[in-house]
Structure formats: structure tokens, C-alpha cells
Design a protein around this motif. Structure first.
Motif, PDB file in Angstrom:
ATOM      1  N   GLY A 293       3.992  -2.991  36.715  1.00 55.70           N
ATOM      2  CA  GLY A 293       3.396  -2.027  35.536  1.00 55.70           C
ATOM      3  C   GLY A 293       4.387  -1.281  35.699  1.00 55.70           C
ATOM      4  O   GLY A 293       5.264  -0.909  34.658  1.00 55.70           O
ATOM      5  N   MET A 294       4.608  -0.231  36.698  1.00 53.22           N
ATOM      6  CA  MET A 294       5.685   0.776  36.772  1.00 53.22           C
ATOM      7  C   MET A 294       7.082   0.654  36.443  1.00 53.22           C
ATOM      8  O   MET A 294       8.061   1.381  35.904  1.00 53.22           O
ATOM      9  N   PHE A 295       7.382  -0.570  36.869  1.00 51.78           N
ATOM     10  CA  PHE A 295       8.825  -1.052  36.739  1.00 51.78           C
ATOM     11  C   PHE A 295       9.240  -1.714  35.778  1.00 51.78           C
ATOM     12  O   PHE A 295      10.106  -1.802  35.067  1.00 51.78           O
ATOM     13  N   ALA A 296       8.526  -2.876  35.626  1.00 50.62           N
ATOM     14  CA  ALA A 296       9.012  -3.910  34.532  1.00 50.62           C
ATOM     15  C   ALA A 296       8.277  -3.350  33.210  1.00 50.62           C
ATOM     16  O   ALA A 296       8.969  -3.479  32.167  1.00 50.62           O
ATOM     17  N   ILE A 297       7.050  -3.304  32.914  1.00 48.92           N
ATOM     18  CA  ILE A 297       6.431  -2.921  31.984  1.00 48.92           C
ATOM     19  C   ILE A 297       6.995  -1.611  31.208  1.00 48.92           C
ATOM     20  O   ILE A 297       7.351  -1.509  30.049  1.00 48.92           O
ATOM     21  N   SER A 298       6.945  -0.693  31.982  1.00 48.42           N
ATOM     22  CA  SER A 298       7.675   0.567  31.429  1.00 48.42           C
ATOM     23  C   SER A 298       9.255   0.450  31.067  1.00 48.42           C
ATOM     24  O   SER A 298       9.598   0.858  30.105  1.00 48.42           O
TER      25      SER A 298
ATOM     26  N   LEU B   9      12.260  -1.368  23.994  1.00 48.48           N
ATOM     27  CA  LEU B   9      11.863  -1.427  22.737  1.00 48.48           C
ATOM     28  C   LEU B   9      12.120  -0.115  22.037  1.00 48.48           C
ATOM     29  O   LEU B   9      12.316   0.135  20.888  1.00 48.48           O
ATOM     30  N   GLU B  10      12.074   0.947  22.711  1.00 45.32           N
ATOM     31  CA  GLU B  10      11.907   2.438  22.023  1.00 45.32           C
ATOM     32  C   GLU B  10      13.876   2.566  21.711  1.00 45.32           C
ATOM     33  O   GLU B  10      13.860   3.201  20.693  1.00 45.32           O
ATOM     34  N   GLN B  11      14.442   2.117  22.611  1.00 51.04           N
ATOM     35  CA  GLN B  11      15.827   2.393  22.302  1.00 51.04           C
ATOM     36  C   GLN B  11      16.421   1.361  21.061  1.00 51.04           C
ATOM     37  O   GLN B  11      16.011   0.467  20.905  1.00 51.04           O
ATOM     38  N   LYS B  12      17.468   1.942  20.376  1.00 56.40           N
ATOM     39  CA  LYS B  12      17.734   1.113  19.275  1.00 56.40           C
ATOM     40  C   LYS B  12      18.773   0.135  19.435  1.00 56.40           C
ATOM     41  O   LYS B  12      19.508   0.528  20.544  1.00 56.40           O
ATOM     42  N   GLU B  13      18.366  -1.032  19.130  1.00 55.83           N
ATOM     43  CA  GLU B  13      19.371  -1.908  19.584  1.00 55.83           C
ATOM     44  C   GLU B  13      20.716  -2.103  18.856  1.00 55.83           C
ATOM     45  O   GLU B  13      20.902  -1.138  17.964  1.00 55.83           O
TER      46      GLU B  13
ATOM     47  N   HIS C 163      15.491  -8.534  21.628  1.00 52.65           N
ATOM     48  CA  HIS C 163      14.061  -8.997  21.150  1.00 52.65           C
ATOM     49  C   HIS C 163      14.098 -10.423  21.692  1.00 52.65           C
ATOM     50  O   HIS C 163      13.028 -10.992  21.505  1.00 52.65           O
ATOM     51  N   VAL C 164      14.998 -10.999  22.355  1.00 53.25           N
ATOM     52  CA  VAL C 164      14.864 -12.212  23.181  1.00 53.25           C
ATOM     53  C   VAL C 164      14.224 -11.972  24.320  1.00 53.25           C
ATOM     54  O   VAL C 164      13.601 -12.571  24.928  1.00 53.25           O
ATOM     55  N   LEU C 165      15.028 -11.075  25.167  1.00 52.87           N
ATOM     56  CA  LEU C 165      14.472 -10.749  26.541  1.00 52.87           C
ATOM     57  C   LEU C 165      13.055 -10.314  26.643  1.00 52.87           C
ATOM     58  O   LEU C 165      12.339 -10.691  27.478  1.00 52.87           O
ATOM     59  N   VAL C 166      12.768  -9.197  25.845  1.00 50.77           N
ATOM     60  CA  VAL C 166      11.509  -8.254  26.004  1.00 50.77           C
ATOM     61  C   VAL C 166      10.287  -9.526  26.193  1.00 50.77           C
ATOM     62  O   VAL C 166       9.326  -9.628  26.976  1.00 50.77           O
ATOM     63  N   PRO C 167      10.231 -10.525  25.059  1.00 50.87           N
ATOM     64  CA  PRO C 167       9.058 -11.274  25.120  1.00 50.87           C
ATOM     65  C   PRO C 167       8.958 -12.206  26.526  1.00 50.87           C
ATOM     66  O   PRO C 167       7.953 -12.572  26.892  1.00 50.87           O
ATOM     67  N   ILE C 168      10.039 -12.751  26.934  1.00 45.34           N
ATOM     68  CA  ILE C 168      10.298 -13.346  28.187  1.00 45.34           C
ATOM     69  C   ILE C 168       9.729 -12.891  29.347  1.00 45.34           C
ATOM     70  O   ILE C 168       9.188 -13.335  30.152  1.00 45.34           O
ATOM     71  N   ILE C 169      10.303 -11.466  29.364  1.00 51.49           N
ATOM     72  CA  ILE C 169       9.859 -10.721  30.595  1.00 51.49           C
ATOM     73  C   ILE C 169       8.421 -10.279  30.565  1.00 51.49           C
ATOM     74  O   ILE C 169       7.661 -10.256  31.445  1.00 51.49           O
ATOM     75  N   LEU C 170       7.921 -10.039  29.291  1.00 49.39           N
ATOM     76  CA  LEU C 170       6.697  -9.526  29.380  1.00 49.39           C
ATOM     77  C   LEU C 170       5.686 -10.862  29.548  1.00 49.39           C
ATOM     78  O   LEU C 170       4.577 -10.422  30.213  1.00 49.39           O
TER      79      LEU C 170
ATOM     80  N   ILE D 155       2.193   2.275  30.955  1.00 52.30           N
ATOM     81  CA  ILE D 155       2.455   3.405  30.211  1.00 52.30           C
ATOM     82  C   ILE D 155       2.667   4.577  30.830  1.00 52.30           C
ATOM     83  O   ILE D 155       3.750   5.536  30.547  1.00 52.30           O
ATOM     84  N   ILE D 156       2.145   4.678  32.196  1.00 49.36           N
ATOM     85  CA  ILE D 156       2.292   5.643  33.149  1.00 49.36           C
ATOM     86  C   ILE D 156       3.845   5.793  33.611  1.00 49.36           C
ATOM     87  O   ILE D 156       4.339   6.700  33.479  1.00 49.36           O
ATOM     88  N   GLY D 157       4.316   4.689  34.009  1.00 44.85           N
ATOM     89  CA  GLY D 157       5.529   4.487  34.295  1.00 44.85           C
ATOM     90  C   GLY D 157       6.725   4.676  33.095  1.00 44.85           C
ATOM     91  O   GLY D 157       7.712   5.490  33.522  1.00 44.85           O
ATOM     92  N   TYR D 158       6.275   4.567  31.928  1.00 46.98           N
ATOM     93  CA  TYR D 158       7.137   4.801  30.675  1.00 46.98           C
ATOM     94  C   TYR D 158       6.930   6.396  30.592  1.00 46.98           C
ATOM     95  O   TYR D 158       8.057   6.816  30.570  1.00 46.98           O
ATOM     96  N   LEU D 159       5.869   6.912  30.740  1.00 51.42           N
ATOM     97  CA  LEU D 159       5.783   8.479  30.808  1.00 51.42           C
ATOM     98  C   LEU D 159       6.645   8.967  31.755  1.00 51.42           C
ATOM     99  O   LEU D 159       7.446  10.299  31.490  1.00 51.42           O
TER     100      LEU D 159
END
Length: 506
Positions: free
Chosen positions: A210-215, A221-225, A397-404, A429-433
Motif C-alpha cells: 500500500g505505502m510503496f506501490a499504491i501511493s 496519476l496526479e502528475q501531468k503526463e 495510462h498503460v502502466l498504472v492499471p497493470i501495476i494496480l 492513501i496514507i503513503g500518498y499523503l
């Protein structure tokens, strides 16, 4: 001294495990060369795939990812001037100018050889030093082990991130997570708030993922591609690169500078052995020292061979250094080795000073897997580099769904519980914050791993003798506590000095 290596040879030198290490190296290289996709994230995603393996094969796979990941950042650093990982920042200083000067093959080849040879040097140091430290650690009682963990956490909090306060808060958060669930001595549930999902505790593997991968996914996703235009420019840039690697010629170049290679490798190994320091620090320090000791420092930054050797030797040698406290003391030197310890714990193997005594085949397997992974890294880099470089063009947008998908599946197969997915999301979410507000993730993760060990040793110490002054009167315990205090004091002093210098400049 090399008995463990011989034992590891018999464990690792099987076709199945050699192939597993080979695949791990490829995954690591791919993770290392994609900007923003860290080695820690790759090894966390690899962990669930090792559950069905035996301990030797599982650990060997992650060693392969670790070694491959540390060398993978070289590709994007040299060809694009973008460090694939934080540990390849200094590599861009000379490898990219060398590539722009019409010698991309030379820059890549020198970096590959420096990575390989420094890994072998750090392996020698690992095999020589780790068993000696483990023998010394066998004299530790619960007082010494508790103080050692406190020292490790404070050092990690001090050298990771920009703020010592935030580092300590992150470490304490990890310790707090570790207290949820059953008491390790009495078995009574605590801090579960009558929630059924928390009665068994928060699995540390879910915290890791959670803290490493999901965050990291949330940050991506937040960063502009990249815009379409800039992506096309990057594609054209890579396609226009023509290079010949010339491995034998560049090997002679690297070997002609033994002082630079050995010095940078030693610096990397020492920094790697310091909990929390990591490859990014080793990469920059090794480069800086090579420049200071060079007869022609003015050439650094213009495509200097010595600069490429020092930076790549510095970051890759941290693998062997990082494994020293991990194998000898059961103290992870980084988030990556924290995952490695997690893999051992999943298979019922207790890390610590007794690991070499009780499981010499596992330790020997780690040593020899490191050796094999270094050779696989050398081969795959030279033969596959033209294909690896194309991976940098894969859109987010291709990498994110695979990793998720990998994160969710890996979490669910741990206990086959749907509630674990909710915990995964919360930890993400905690890792993201944490990332957003500059709280380092490594102290939190290592706090989760070391928290139960610290608590058990603290309880054992007081059950043996309720006198708390024993922590201060036992010499080894006192030394660790003094080290913890000094690491905090030094970081505070360093921060104040840096702030004062900034004010003077402004």
C-alpha cells in the motif's frame, strides 16, 4: 569465510533458480530505467509472486530484482539525461554529456562494467564482514537488541528525507501500526477498536504494498503526463541514438582506473551498510570523492570516464553493503531489504544474528544469488539494452492499471480476505499523503518490520530484570543508545547549519 558461498552454490546452481534470478534481473532493469518507477516498488510487486516458491527461490528472485534495478537507471540517465532511479542522479552528470558527444555506447558500456565489478567487490566485503558481525551479535541480550533497533530507526529517520522530525514521526507511525492486533506475549487483542478486520493485526506485507506501490500510483496519476509533442521528441531522441557497445575496449578503460573503481565501491558498500542511507547518497558521494581525488577535476561534467565509473560503482555496490546488517543483524538497511526480510518471515524464517547459525543455506543462497544476479545483469545489459530503452516510451495510462492489478491480486492472495483490500487502499492513501508532505516512507516501513522485534525484546528485558538502568549500564546497549542520540543531534546541527547558509545566500 567462503564456506557459505560454497553452500550457496549447491542451493542456487539449479536451472530453475538460475532462470528465476535471470527473470528477476530483467524485471529489475525495466523498473530501474523507467523514470519514477523505483526499485523498492518493483521488489514489493515481486513479493506476492514468491509466496508459492521455496525460501531460497523467493529470496533469489528478489535479489535479482534488486541487482537489476540498481543498474537499470543507467540507461535513461545516459541516453535521456533523466535518472531512472534516485540512485542514478550523479550518473547523468557525465554519462549524458558523453552520449551527447557522440559516444553513447561508451557511456553505457563503462557504466555496465562499473556496475558489475563494483557488485563483485561489495559481495567480497559482504561475505567477509557479515559472518563476523553476526558472531559478535550472538552476545546480545534483549537489552542490546532493543537498543540496536532504536539506533537503527533513528539513523534511518535522520538520513532519510529532509526533516529529522518528519523522519521520526514516520518511524513512530510504523511502530504504531505494528502494535495493532494480538499482543506478542499474552495474545490479547489490542488497538483493534472492535473491528474484526484488525483483530489479527495489520499485515506488514499489505502496509508495504500500500505505502510503496499504491501511493506511487496515486502520485503518477496526479502528475501531468508528457504532452504528445514532448513524448514524440523523446521517441525521436531514442530512435536517433546509434551506438556500439565495445565491451572489451571499455573493460580495459574501467580496469585502468582501479583506484577510482575500488574507492567508489568501498564508499558505496559502507554507505549501503548504514541503515537508511541508500544508493542515491552513495551515487553522489562516490562521484564527489572521485572528483576531489582526480588529477583533472575540471573534466568532470563534460563526459568524463572517471565520473561514470564512480557514480555507477557507488550506487551498485550499495547492494552488498545493504545486505550486511540485513543478514548479520536482521536489521534492514533500506525499504528493499525490509521486503527481503518480509519474504523470509512469510516462509517462517526468523531474521537476526542467529540466521547464519540456524539457516546457513539461506544465507549462502543470498550470497551466491547476488553473485549470479551480477553476472546476469552484465549479460542482459549488454545483449538487451537496445530493447530495454524502448520501455521508457510506455505511457503512464498503460502502466498504472497493470501495476494496480498486480497490487490487488498480490494483497488478496495473502489471506483471501476482502477486508485486506480496504486496508491496502487506506495504506496507499496514507503513503500518498506521506509523499505529498515530504514524510519519508522508509522509516515507516522499517518501523512496521522492526516494531514487533523491538517490543518482544523490551518485554523480555523487563521480564528478566525490571531494572530499566540495565539499558544504560550494559556497555553495548549504552553504545547503541548514544549512537541514536548522536545521529539525531548531528542531523539537527546539520539542518541548522544548512538553513543558516541559505539565509546568508538570500
Amino acid at each position: 569465510m567462503f564456506d557459505l558461498l560454497i553452500l550457496g552454490f549447491s542451493e542456487i546452481f539449479q536451472l530453475r533458480i538460475l532462470i528465476i534470478i535471470f527473470l528477476g534481473v530483467i524485471v529489475g532493469v525495466l523498473a530501474g530505467l523507467i523514470p519514477g518507477f523505483t526499485v523498492a516498488m518493483a521488489i514489493v510487486l515481486t513479493l506476492p509472486l514468491t509466496f508459492g516458491m521455496d525460501p531460497i527461490a523467493g529470496v533469489a528472485a528478489m535479489i535479482g530484482v534488486f541487482v537489476g534495478g540498481m543498474s537499470g537507471g543507467l540507461i535513461s540517465a545516459a541516453l535521456l539525461g533523466i535518472p531512472g532511479t534516485p540512485s542514478s542522479i550523479a550518473t547523468t552528470f557525465d554519462a549524458y554529456p558523453m552520449a551527447k558527444n557522440g559516444e553513447p555506447g561508451k557511456a553505457l558500456s563503462i557504466g555496465i562494467w562499473a556496475s558489475f565489478l563494483s557488485s563483485i567487490i561489495s559481495l567480497f566485503l559482504l561475505v567477509s564482514i557479515a559472518p563476523q558481525i553476526a558472531r559478535f551479535a550472538l552476545m546480545f541480550g534483549p537489552w542490546e537488541m532493543f537498543s540496536l533497533i532504536i539506533a537503527s530507526l533513528t539513523i534511518i529517520a535522520s538520513v532519510t528525507g529532509k526533516s529529522i522530525i518528519k523522519g521520526l514521526i514516520a518511524g513512530l507511525f510504523g511502530l504504531l501500526i505494528a502494535t495493532v492486533g494480538a499482543d506478542p506475549i499474552s495474545g490479547i487483542s489490542r488497538f483493534s477498536f472492535d473491528l474484526r478486520a484488525l483483530r489479527a493485526g495489520i499485515p506488514f506485507l499489505i502496509v508495504l504494498i500500500g505505502m510503496f506501490a499504491i501511493s506511487r500510483l496515486l502520485v503518477l496519476l496526479e502528475q501531468k503526463e508528457l504532452t504528445k509533442d514532448s513524448a514524440e521528441k523523446q521517441k525521436d531522441k531514442l530512435e536517433s541514438v546509434k551506438f556500439v557497445l565495445q565491451p572489451l575496449k571499455t573493460l580495459r578503460i574501467v580496469l585502468s582506473k582501479p583506484g577510482n573503481l575500488i574507492g567508489a565501491s568501498t564508499i558505496g558498500s559502507i554507505i549501503g551498510a548504514i541503515p537508511g542511507a541508500g544508493g542515491s547518497i552513495a551515487n553522489i558521494v562516490a562521484y564527489d570523492q572521485a572528483k576531489k581525488w582526480s588529477k583533472k577535476p575540471e573534466k568532470f561534467g563534460t563526459g568524463c570516464e572517471e565520473g561514470v565509473i564512480a557514480s555507477e560503482a557507488g550506487n551498485n555496490s550499495t547492494v552488498g553493503g545493504d545486505l550486511i546488517p540485513t543478514v548479520a543483524l536482521g536489521i534492514p538497511g533500506s525499504a528493499v531489504t525490509a521486503v527481503l526480510l518480509s519474504a523470509l518471515m512469510v516462509h517462517g524464517i526468523s531474521p537476526g544474528p542467529l540466521l547464519i547459525v540456524n539457516e546457513p543455506n539461506i544465507v549462502g543462497g543470498i550470497f551466491f544469488a547476488f553473485f549470479v544476479a551480477s553476472f546476469w545483469m552484465l549479460i542482459t545489459q549488454f545483449f538487451g539494452i537496445r530493447y530495454f530503452m524502448k520501455v521508457t516510451l510506455v505511457p503512464t495510462h498503460v502502466l498504472v492499471p497493470i501495476i494496480l492489478f498486480l497490487c490487488v491480486v498480490g494483497t488478496f492472495v495473502l489471506n483471501n480476505r476482502l477486508t485486506d483490500l480496504y486496508i491496502l487502499l487506506i495504506m496507499g492513501i496514507i503513503g500518498y499523503l506521506f509523499t505529498k508532505y515530504d514524510f519519508a516512507l522508509a522509516p515507516a516501513i522499517i518501523g512496521v518490520i522492526l516494531g514487533p522485534i523491538a517490543e518482544v525484546n523490551l518485554r523480555r528485558a523487563f521480564m528478566s530484570d525490571p531494572d530499566w538502568t540495565l539499558f544504560l549500564t550494559r556497555p553495548i546497549s549504552l553504545t547503541f543508545l548514544i549512537l541514536a542520540a548522536l545521529s539525531i543531534a548531528f542531523t539537527i546541527w546539520q539542518t541548522k547549519k544548512s538553513n543558516a547558509r541559505t539565509k546568508m545566500i538570500n
